[in-house]
Design an enzyme around this catalytic site. Structure first.
Site, PDB file in Angstrom:
ATOM      1  N   GLN A 112     -11.213 -43.593 -18.293  1.00  0.00           N
ATOM      2  CA  GLN A 112     -10.598 -42.561 -19.134  1.00  0.00           C
ATOM      3  C   GLN A 112      -9.077 -42.548 -19.051  1.00  0.00           C
ATOM      4  OE1 GLN A 112     -12.811 -38.847 -18.490  1.00  0.00           O
ATOM      5  NE2 GLN A 112     -14.204 -39.475 -20.129  1.00  0.00           N
ATOM      6  N   MET A 475     -11.167 -31.947 -54.354  1.00  0.00           N
ATOM      7  CA  MET A 475      -9.820 -32.379 -54.733  1.00  0.00           C
ATOM      8  C   MET A 475      -9.813 -33.859 -55.103  1.00  0.00           C
ATOM      9  SD  MET A 475      -6.844 -31.490 -55.411  1.00  0.00           S
ATOM     10  CE  MET A 475      -6.122 -30.035 -54.673  1.00  0.00           C
TER      11      MET A 475
HETATM   12  C1  LIG Z   1      -9.142 -35.463 -42.419  1.00  0.00           C
HETATM   13  C2  LIG Z   1      -8.975 -35.707 -43.875  1.00  0.00           C
HETATM   14  N1  LIG Z   1      -9.695 -36.662 -44.496  1.00  0.00           N
HETATM   15  C3  LIG Z   1      -9.560 -36.867 -45.822  1.00  0.00           C
HETATM   16  C4  LIG Z   1      -8.686 -36.118 -46.557  1.00  0.00           C
HETATM   17  C5  LIG Z   1      -8.524 -36.357 -48.055  1.00  0.00           C
HETATM   18  N2  LIG Z   1      -8.975 -35.176 -48.803  1.00  0.00           N
HETATM   19  C6  LIG Z   1      -8.118 -34.239 -49.261  1.00  0.00           C
HETATM   20  S1  LIG Z   1      -8.878 -32.954 -49.993  1.00  0.00           S
HETATM   21  C7  LIG Z   1     -10.390 -33.656 -49.766  1.00  0.00           C
HETATM   22  C8  LIG Z   1     -11.633 -32.974 -50.241  1.00  0.00           C
HETATM   23  C9  LIG Z   1     -11.922 -31.743 -49.482  1.00  0.00           C
HETATM   24  O1  LIG Z   1     -13.214 -31.323 -49.818  1.00  0.00           O
HETATM   25  P1  LIG Z   1     -13.675 -29.844 -49.605  1.00  0.00           P
HETATM   26  O2  LIG Z   1     -13.427 -29.424 -48.203  1.00  0.00           O
HETATM   27  O3  LIG Z   1     -15.070 -29.697 -50.085  1.00  0.00           O
HETATM   28  O4  LIG Z   1     -12.649 -29.021 -50.484  1.00  0.00           O
HETATM   29  P2  LIG Z   1     -12.557 -28.884 -52.082  1.00  0.00           P
HETATM   30  O5  LIG Z   1     -11.463 -29.773 -52.519  1.00  0.00           O
HETATM   31  O6  LIG Z   1     -13.889 -29.274 -52.648  1.00  0.00           O
HETATM   32  O7  LIG Z   1     -12.227 -27.447 -52.298  1.00  0.00           O
HETATM   33  C10 LIG Z   1     -10.276 -34.880 -49.117  1.00  0.00           C
HETATM   34  C11 LIG Z   1     -11.403 -35.766 -48.782  1.00  0.00           C
HETATM   35  C12 LIG Z   1      -7.932 -35.147 -45.862  1.00  0.00           C
HETATM   36  N3  LIG Z   1      -7.023 -34.376 -46.477  1.00  0.00           N
HETATM   37  N4  LIG Z   1      -8.113 -34.935 -44.543  1.00  0.00           N
END
Ligand SMILES: Cc1ncc(C[n+]2csc(CCOP(=O)(O)OP(=O)(O)O)c2C)c(N)n1
Ligand SMILES: [Mg+2]
Lengths: 571, 186
Positions: A112, A475
């Site tokens: 670790q 998004m």
């Molecule tokens: C750790 C991480 N992985 C990927 C992303 C890219 N990303 C931005 S918004 C999003 C979708 C988020 O989905 P959700 O929580 O369902 O929110 P919604 O947009 O549907 O309201 C992603 C994958 C990120 N911002 N953070």
């Protein structure tokens, strides 16, 4: 008084006034967990170290005090890198303590072992590897000093196990002179000439805008901002990081600028002839294509971090300094713009033509996410703290939640860290137990850190979570719909898997669900009535709903797309 | 960290492209990594770098960093460097305000046929011989970077040249005003 290094660490944290540490033990940090038993410090045992880091961030954002997290070496330390990086982007003061293998084993690939000071060099304000027990008080005092002064940020202390076990004669540094930081000078003097030049620019401005960033909150300058804005009547925009720095309901507040900003806020900046940037850093999510950003504006840029001045946009007057101090100096100097009536009438017409809006929802559902947020807000007590994840739900919350006070918005801005919401809400509630704390989360984000609800339940931290369940990584889906010809690639999640109600119940929380507007108002009442355990509400929202306005990535802010219902009108 | 091409053609006749940052740092482990890491992650190029204990020896070291003035946003570099907690002071020295020196060591294969011409070059450059064996000599030149460049070019005709340069050191010319970030040390 002879203490072990571990005792000295805990005692040093007590000296700093720390009341809560978020963490999870393991081999290398074990010695420190023993004296913790005898301390007044509350330790919150998380289920994943990322949770500890975001909780510490939420605690800090809600209280203005530094958050503290403690984890073991190796994977414990790498698990907390994401929150550290997040805090670094958002200038959130954190002190993170990581266990390390014994000094004699460092560099030998011991069990670790991990070079966490190396890994976090680029995402901390500073970090220390403590080599003797005698140094511990200094390292702790210096860490808090660094985390909280100047431009705040995360500081990491790496503590080898043998150092924690060895003994020292207790001492504690009296003040910064004892911290041994010859290269750190957070206090800067104001240059009066800069203030005078700023006053002259303000006096000559016809279309000024106060561009308020998160630094205004860090500087605790919201009263000064309000006084200055009210006297000069200069329009105010508050960035994603600065929601709450100026009351949402204030007539001078145009709302949030940027990629998903309010039309009037975005356009006022574009047409402005003077931007007064206060603790803001011309982030690409605010400026759009930088070359096309606010082309006719002169810039007064105030920031405590001199490296922000001129980094993106050359300022006409660049002032390195604390926002509050500069605003007070501007007040003393009597900075006053000429009449702004024409400017305001232009702005009022943009506000009237392009308010934030969304379509009505069908009575049988699905819900409009914006309506859910407005309903939550309408039924929340004043001073409610709101945390969010990252995605559409975050943008809608930033747009539609009426943030009236500083430190009421807990959000991941610069890094955009999915999974921030639930643990950050928990940390906020620990810091402000008197406040109602809502986490408005996405279904995707929720699944990243939901297990911390077990922490919340077992530690008695009754937060409320509203999942805006659109069954998508919404998004990303929005971008694929708009910019990739509706070719949806790896964004579907399913509304029912997991079953959020059962998942909540399995974690000892109350689980509720709403699909229709009628159910929505009922479950909001129900959720508000529960104050002893965490509540999770699965709001079934329309998957096709998109965030508007929107400035497409890389486009000019002039090319802002308003809500479809507003597009036919002539601009 | 990319090392850009040498400042080709930087002579008395053509404009100077480089810039010197003389950085006083705390003599603590990892400081060089912090500086190198900062340059790498912000995409700033280092042309040369020289590190050694400074006048306030035990506690501080001096790092002389030469950057390409055209491709490097100097104010940004200084501003970001200044945020490193272990950085105590930064002198930002334009070449015209600096006295610059560099040390060059070269090992050259020699035999009877080239020995005379080599001695001639050494003599003209002011280089000295610091090690010899039957088949090779090691020579040393300390001088301006331009004189080192010139000497290096003069050695191009010799086979088996092993060349080492220290990178520049620079101090401000006496009587020069100098921008320094130092606030209240000493
Ligand atoms: C750790 C991480 N992985 C990927 C992303 C890219 N990303 C931005 S918004 C999003 C979708 C988020 O989905 P959700 O929580 O369902 O929110 P919604 O947009 O549907 O309201 C992603 C994958 C990120 N911002 N953070
Ligand atoms: Mg979603």
């Amino acid at each position: 008084m002879q203490l072990t290094g571990a005792q000295a660490l805990i005692k040093s944290l007590e000296q700093q006034g720390v009341d809560t540490v978020f963490g999870l033990p393991g081999g290398a940090i074990l010695p420190v967990y023993d004296p913790l038993l005898d301390s007044s410090i509350r330790h919150i045992l998380v289920r994943h170290e990322q949770g500890a880091g975001h909780m510490a961030e939420g605690y800090s954002l809600a209280t203005g005090r530094p958050g503290v997290a403690m984890v073991t070496s190796g994977p414990g330390s790498t698990n907390i890198v994401t929150p550290i990086a997040n805090a670094h982007m958002d200038s959130t003061p954190l002190v993170v303590i990581t266990g390390q293998v014994a000094t004699s084993s460092i560099g030998l690939d011991a069990f670790q072992e991990c070079d966490i000071t190396g890994i976090t060099m680029g995402v901390t304000k500073h970090n220390f590897l403590v080599r003797t027990a005698h140094e511990i008080p200094r390292a702790v005092a210096a860490a808090f000093h660094l985390a909280t002064t100047g431009r705040p940020g995360p500081v990491l202390i790496d503590l080898p196990k043998d150092v924690a076990q060895s003994t020292m004669e207790w001492w504690y540094p009296v003040g910064p002179e004892d911290y041994d930081l010859p290269g750190y000078h957070p206090l800067v003097d104001l240059d009066e000439a800069d203030v005078e030049r700023a006053v002259a620019l303000i006096a000559a401005a016809e279309r000024p805008v106060l561009y308020v960033g998160g630094g205004t909150l860090k500087s605790r300058a919201t009263a000064e901002l309000r006084a200055f804005a009210e006297r000069t009547r200069i329009p105010v925009v508050t960035t994603l990081m600065a929601r709450g720095a100026f009351p949402h309901s204030h007539e001078l507040n145009l709302g949030m600028p940027g990629m998903h900003g309010v039309y009037a806020a975005v356009t006022a900046m574009q047409r402005s002839d003077l931007l007064i940037a206060l603790g803001a850093r011309f982030d690409d999510r605010v400026t759009g294509r930088t070359a096309a950003f606010a082309p006719g504006a002169r810039v007064i840029h105030v920031d405590i971090d001199r490296a922000e001045l001129g980094k993106i946009r050359q300022a006409d007057v660049a002032i390195q300094g604390d926002v509050g101090m500069v605003l007070r100096a501007l007040e003393t100097a009597g900075a006053n713009p000429p009449r702004l009536d024409t400017w305001w009438s232009e702005i009022r017409s943009w506000q009237a033509t392009y308010p934030l809006t969304y379509d009505d929802e069908p009575t049988e559902g699905p819900l409009r996410p914006q309506h859910v947020i407005e309903s939550l807000a309408a039924n929340a007590p004043a001073g409610t703290i709101v945390a969010s994840g990252v995605g559409q739900h975050q943008m809608w919350t930033a747009q539609f939640w009426p943030f009236e006070e500083p430190n009421s918005w807990v959000n991941s801005g610069g890094a955009g860290t999915m999974g921030f919401g639930v643990p950050a809400a928990i940390g906020a509630k620990v810091g402000r137990p008197d406040r109602t704390v809502w986490c408005i989360d996405g279904d995707g984000c929720f699944q990243m850190t939901a297990q911390e609800l077990v922490t919340a339940r077992s530690e008695g931290i009754p937060i409320k979570v509203a999942i805006l369940n659109n069954s998508y990584l919404g998004m990303v889906r929005q971008w694929q719909e708009m910019f990739y010809d509706e070719r949806y690639s790896e964004v579907y999640l399913s509304p029912d898997l997991p079953d959020y109600v059962k998942l909540a119940e399995a974690m000892g929380c109350v689980g509720l669900r709403a699909t229709t507007p009628k159910e929505m108002s009922d479950v909001i009442d129900e959720a508000n009535a529960i104050n002893d355990v965490p509540v999770v509400v699965d709001f079934r929202v329309d998957a096709s709903e998109k965030v508007f306005p929107m400035v497409p990535a890389g486009a000019s802010n002039d090319d802002i797309l308003v809500h479809p219902s507003q597009r036919k009108e002539t601009r | 960290m990319n090392t850009p091409e040498p400042f080709a053609g930087e002579t008395a006749h053509s404009p100077v492209r480089h810039h010197i940052l003389s950085v006083l740092v705390e003599n603590k482990s990892g400081v060089l990594a912090r500086i190198a890491g900062l340059f790498a992650r912000r995409g700033f190029n280092i042309y040369s770098l020289a590190v050694a204990p400074s006048e306030r020896h035990a506690r501080f070291s001096r790092i002389t960093i030469v950057v390409d003035a055209e491709s490097t946003p100097l104010e940004q570099v200084v501003g970001q460097l200044d945020k490193l907690v272990n950085v105590v002071d930064i002198w930002d020295i334009a070449p015209r305000d600096a006295v610059e020196r560099e040390l060059l060591l070269a090992t050259i294969a020699t035999d009877v046929s080239n020995r005379t011409s080599l001695l001639d070059i050494l003599g003209r450059a002011g280089a000295s011989i610091i090690d010899v064996d039957p088949g090779a000599v090691t020579v040393m030149l300390s001088g301006t970077p331009a004189s080192c460049d010139e000497f290096e070019r003069a050695l191009e005709d010799y086979s088996s040249v092993e060349l080492h340069r220290t990178g520049r050191l620079a101090v401000p010319r006496l009587g020069q005003e100098l921008t320094s970030t130092e606030r209240g040390l000493r």
